[in-house]
Design an enzyme around this catalytic site. Structure first.
Site, PDB file in Angstrom:
ATOM      1  N   ARG A  77      10.787  -3.248 -16.886  1.00 51.54           N
ATOM      2  CA  ARG A  77      10.722  -2.561 -15.596  1.00 51.54           C
ATOM      3  C   ARG A  77      11.085  -1.081 -15.727  1.00 51.54           C
ATOM      4  O   ARG A  77      10.772  -0.276 -14.862  1.00 51.54           O
ATOM      5  CB  ARG A  77      11.630  -3.252 -14.573  1.00 51.54           C
ATOM      6  CG  ARG A  77      11.550  -2.697 -13.160  1.00 51.54           C
ATOM      7  CD  ARG A  77      12.127  -3.651 -12.114  1.00 51.54           C
ATOM      8  NE  ARG A  77      13.291  -4.362 -12.567  1.00 51.54           N
ATOM      9  CZ  ARG A  77      14.546  -3.895 -12.571  1.00 51.54           C
ATOM     10  NH1 ARG A  77      14.791  -2.674 -12.133  1.00 51.54           N
ATOM     11  NH2 ARG A  77      15.554  -4.651 -12.992  1.00 51.54           N
ATOM     12  N   TYR A 104      -4.543   9.975   4.645  1.00 48.24           N
ATOM     13  CA  TYR A 104      -4.711   8.585   4.240  1.00 48.24           C
ATOM     14  C   TYR A 104      -3.934   7.672   5.177  1.00 48.24           C
ATOM     15  O   TYR A 104      -2.737   7.873   5.408  1.00 48.24           O
ATOM     16  CB  TYR A 104      -4.246   8.411   2.795  1.00 48.24           C
ATOM     17  CG  TYR A 104      -4.180   6.992   2.337  1.00 48.24           C
ATOM     18  CD1 TYR A 104      -5.294   6.149   2.449  1.00 48.24           C
ATOM     19  CD2 TYR A 104      -3.024   6.463   1.788  1.00 48.24           C
ATOM     20  CE1 TYR A 104      -5.237   4.833   2.038  1.00 48.24           C
ATOM     21  CE2 TYR A 104      -2.952   5.151   1.359  1.00 48.24           C
ATOM     22  CZ  TYR A 104      -4.069   4.342   1.490  1.00 48.24           C
ATOM     23  OH  TYR A 104      -4.006   3.033   1.080  1.00 48.24           O
ATOM     24  N   ASP A 132      -1.076  15.190  -1.803  1.00 45.38           N
ATOM     25  CA  ASP A 132      -1.959  14.114  -2.245  1.00 45.38           C
ATOM     26  C   ASP A 132      -3.247  14.761  -2.748  1.00 45.38           C
ATOM     27  O   ASP A 132      -4.019  15.314  -1.972  1.00 45.38           O
ATOM     28  CB  ASP A 132      -2.243  13.160  -1.081  1.00 45.38           C
ATOM     29  CG  ASP A 132      -3.036  11.927  -1.497  1.00 45.38           C
ATOM     30  OD1 ASP A 132      -3.776  12.006  -2.498  1.00 45.38           O
ATOM     31  OD2 ASP A 132      -2.949  10.893  -0.800  1.00 45.38           O
ATOM     32  N   LYS A 140      -8.745   5.532  -7.503  1.00 45.47           N
ATOM     33  CA  LYS A 140      -9.959   6.242  -7.121  1.00 45.47           C
ATOM     34  C   LYS A 140     -10.571   6.981  -8.318  1.00 45.47           C
ATOM     35  O   LYS A 140     -10.991   6.356  -9.266  1.00 45.47           O
ATOM     36  CB  LYS A 140      -9.643   7.193  -5.966  1.00 45.47           C
ATOM     37  CG  LYS A 140      -8.841   6.548  -4.810  1.00 45.47           C
ATOM     38  CD  LYS A 140      -9.498   5.336  -4.211  1.00 45.47           C
ATOM     39  CE  LYS A 140      -8.885   4.923  -2.873  1.00 45.47           C
ATOM     40  NZ  LYS A 140      -7.487   4.480  -2.934  1.00 45.47           N
TER      41      LYS A 140
END
Length: 394
Positions: free
Chosen positions: A56, A109, A185, A210
């Protein structure tokens, strides 16, 4: 990694996207980094900085992608890979102190807006939304005459889905003057088209799903910063909240990243051609594409972007028989090559009416269609759009 920061700075981004994140050059070693499938690592004694320790905390398969993305964005520190774009959004919003103020585009978004709204409703932060293209209005919310100054300015440029262009430099300067952190972003643009760190942003966010991965086969997110304190805070959040990437997804994302320059070159050129043709079609009420000289954001885009991206939006005119929204839905159904699906940035061209999503802001027009232009032949894409538009008059 084999490509140093100094060497990367001397190369074009189109070369960096291929060369960064490679293993060290050694006889009989692979030219591509391997996938490491392990939940833990050998070790004795206390864990120090840089020790992997546990799955992790770190994975060697993440490192090449994080290195490559940082070099593309011009960052001085490795990036941070996340399980999804929203996991990266959650990490950045954790930078806001309890009761702090976030200024966010009213068109951005939907996942980012929903998450910030839910945090505001629970009293964790104060959310102020604004038309991010109105620089004076944004500045007024960052430093209001009466009220708290902003702690975090959230930028998207171009915005999703309205393709508004923010004056990134002016807004980052205003935010920093007020003591705020700036997060941008950069999903729509990618670092090949726009580098927000060079325009003053503190943190850059990507939905790796994307354009960066580019094949609609992984869900990942990423953050990049050159600020050691911010990176340490974001890394801690990723570790404690568990928003980590799977090794196989990280490997796929790096493989997809290698062709980013070719994909962007093709899709941008096609988007410009389609935008020009759609702009004169009688069934198209309005079109938004920053590359059109008539677009409201064209002037700003020319200054701060190296291209205009591969996304365009159109509003479909209704008639006496149906509304614009119904006509938009009919157009999507009539297409044979374009794929009716959410998401964007893949090799395939995707299209959808955005208000079919209940989370989409009500200010997004009902008849607005977002087109993500892929790498197919542009004449084939146009032919499909043309026949679908013609079918609306049948």
């Amino acid at each position: 990694m084999s490509l140093s920061d100094q060497h990367a700075a001397d190369l074009s981004p189109e070369t960096v996207v291929v060369a960064a994140g490679r293993p060290e050059r050694a006889h009989d070693e692979p030219v591509n980094p391997p996938i490491v499938l392990s939940s833990t690592y050998f070790g004795t004694g206390s864990l120090g900085d840089g020790d992997r320790g546990y799955g992790r905390y770190a994975n060697p398969t993440w490192d090449p992608f994080e290195d490559a993305l940082a070099k593309l964005e011009g960052a001085t520190l490795p990036g941070l890979l996340y399980a999804s774009g929203l996991a990266a959004v959650s990490s950045t919003l954790s930078l806001v102190p309890a009761g702090g103020v976030v200024v966010m585009p009213s068109h951005s978004y939907a996942g980012s807006l929903v998450m910030a709204t839910e945090l505001a409703e629970k009293g964790f932060l104060e959310l102020r939304t604004v038309d991010i293209t109105d620089t004076d209005a944004v500045k007024a919310l960052i430093s209001p005459d009466n009220g708290k100054k902003a702690d975090l300015l959230w930028l998207e440029s171009p915005t999703n889905p309205m393709l508004g262009i923010a004056d990134i430099r002016a807004l980052t300067d205003a935010a920093h003057a007020a003591g705020a952190i700036v997060v941008t972003d950069n999903t729509f643009s990618t670092p090949l088209v726009q580098q927000p760190l060079s325009l003053g942003s503190d943190v850059v966010l990507h939905s790796v799903t994307k354009y960066l991965a580019g094949h609609s086969d992984v869900v990942l997110g990423a953050l990049v910063t050159s600020n050691p304190e911010l990176r340490a805070t974001l890394l801690h959040h990723r570790i404690i909240h568990g928003g980590i990437a799977g090794p196989f997804e990280a490997w796929l994302a790096l493989r997809g990243l290698r062709t980013l320059a070719l994909r962007i070159e093709r899709s941008q050129a096609s988007a410009a051609t389609l935008a020009e043709r759609l702009s004169s079609h009688p069934r198209v009420e309005t079109i938004r594409y920053p590359g059109l000289p008539t677009d409201p954001g064209h002037g700003r885009a020319k200054v701060q972007m190296k291209g205009f991206g591969s996304i365009l939006c159109i509003q479909i005119a209704g008639d006496e028989h149906r509304s614009g929204a119904d006509a938009a839905d009919a157009l999507v159904r009539a297409l044979q090559l374009w794929l009716p699906a959410t998401s964007l940035g893949g090799v395939e061209s995707l299209i959808e009416r955005r208000r079919r999503h209940t989370a989409e802001p009500l200010s997004v027009p009902e008849n607005l269609i977002r087109l993500s232009v892929g790498i197919e032949n542009v004449e084939d894409l146009w032919s499909d759009l043309e026949q679908a538009l013609k079918s609306l008059d049948g």
